[in-house]
Design an enzyme around this catalytic site. Structure first.
Site, PDB file in Angstrom:
ATOM      1  N   MET A   1       0.860  -1.144   0.000  1.00  9.98           N
ATOM      2  CA  MET A   1       0.000   0.000   0.000  1.00  9.98           C
ATOM      3  C   MET A   1       0.908   1.208   0.000  1.00  9.98           C
ATOM      4  O   MET A   1       1.867   1.167   0.720  1.00  9.98           O
ATOM      5  CB  MET A   1      -0.822  -0.094   1.276  1.00  9.98           C
ATOM      6  CG  MET A   1      -2.107   0.679   1.349  1.00  9.98           C
ATOM      7  SD  MET A   1      -2.022   2.412   1.628  1.00  9.98           S
ATOM      8  CE  MET A   1      -1.292   2.603   3.189  1.00  9.98           C
ATOM      9  N   PRO A   2       0.814   2.150  -0.763  1.00 11.51           N
ATOM     10  CA  PRO A   2      -0.310   2.717  -1.480  1.00 11.51           C
ATOM     11  C   PRO A   2      -0.681   1.950  -2.759  1.00 11.51           C
ATOM     12  O   PRO A   2       0.125   1.234  -3.328  1.00 11.51           O
ATOM     13  CB  PRO A   2       0.146   4.125  -1.831  1.00 11.51           C
ATOM     14  CG  PRO A   2       1.381   4.372  -1.052  1.00 11.51           C
ATOM     15  CD  PRO A   2       1.953   3.051  -0.727  1.00 11.51           C
ATOM     16  N   LEU A   3      -1.911   2.175  -3.180  1.00 15.09           N
ATOM     17  CA  LEU A   3      -2.396   1.646  -4.445  1.00 15.09           C
ATOM     18  C   LEU A   3      -2.220   2.736  -5.492  1.00 15.09           C
ATOM     19  O   LEU A   3      -2.705   3.851  -5.321  1.00 15.09           O
ATOM     20  CB  LEU A   3      -3.873   1.268  -4.315  1.00 15.09           C
ATOM     21  CG  LEU A   3      -4.613   0.926  -5.604  1.00 15.09           C
ATOM     22  CD1 LEU A   3      -3.993  -0.288  -6.276  1.00 15.09           C
ATOM     23  CD2 LEU A   3      -6.088   0.690  -5.305  1.00 15.09           C
TER      24      LEU A   3
ATOM     25  N   VAL B   1      -3.957   6.002  -3.887  1.00 17.02           N
ATOM     26  CA  VAL B   1      -4.827   5.821  -2.725  1.00 17.02           C
ATOM     27  C   VAL B   1      -3.920   5.362  -1.597  1.00 17.02           C
ATOM     28  O   VAL B   1      -3.230   4.342  -1.717  1.00 17.02           O
ATOM     29  CB  VAL B   1      -5.941   4.786  -2.996  1.00 17.02           C
ATOM     30  CG1 VAL B   1      -6.843   4.653  -1.777  1.00 17.02           C
ATOM     31  CG2 VAL B   1      -6.737   5.170  -4.236  1.00 17.02           C
TER      32      VAL B   1
END
Length: 129
Positions: free
Chosen positions: A1-3, A72
């Protein structure tokens, strides 16, 4: 993560797409201090009829090499975001020949409860991550 979600016009050679994704991941690792194996990327291609990108009145020239990057992520500092914008644009110019005028970036913040990496659990909340 992040996407990271990438939106580009179709027709790019496979090796250029691979370089784009690698460059963006490296900029993310350096700017957001995420682990190297923390890599989540999705790329979509569009025709000129299905993706319209203008300049918000800023006189920013756009070409068919335009790249929209949606990130995101958990909350990041303003400094981290600005470092990512700079690092990504600098690296894309150097390694892909993509002008900074063809790079648009949007960061959308999410909370720990907004992520499940699998098995139906929120790993940030269960302290698995």
């Amino acid at each position: 993560m992040p996407l990271m979600k990438f939106h580009i016009y179709g027709g790019w050679p496979k090796e250029e797409i691979t370089t784009l994704l690698d460059v963006a991941h490296d900029a993310m690792v350096r700017s957001f201090n995420v682990p190297v194996r923390d890599r989540y990327q999705v790329l979509n291609t569009y025709s000129s009829e299905t993706m319209l990108i203008q300049d918000t009145g800023l006189d920013i020239p756009r070409t068919d090499r335009f790249v929209l990057v949606e990130v995101v992520s958990r909350a990041r500092t303003t400094e981290q975001k600005q470092a990512f914008y700079f690092n990504l644009c600098e690296d894309l110019l150097e390694k892909c020949g993509i002008s900074s005028s063809d790079v648009m970036i949007s960061v959308v913040e999410s909370s720990d409860a907004d992520w499940s990496f699998g098995h139906g659990r929120a790993q940030f909340l269960t302290n698995e991550l």
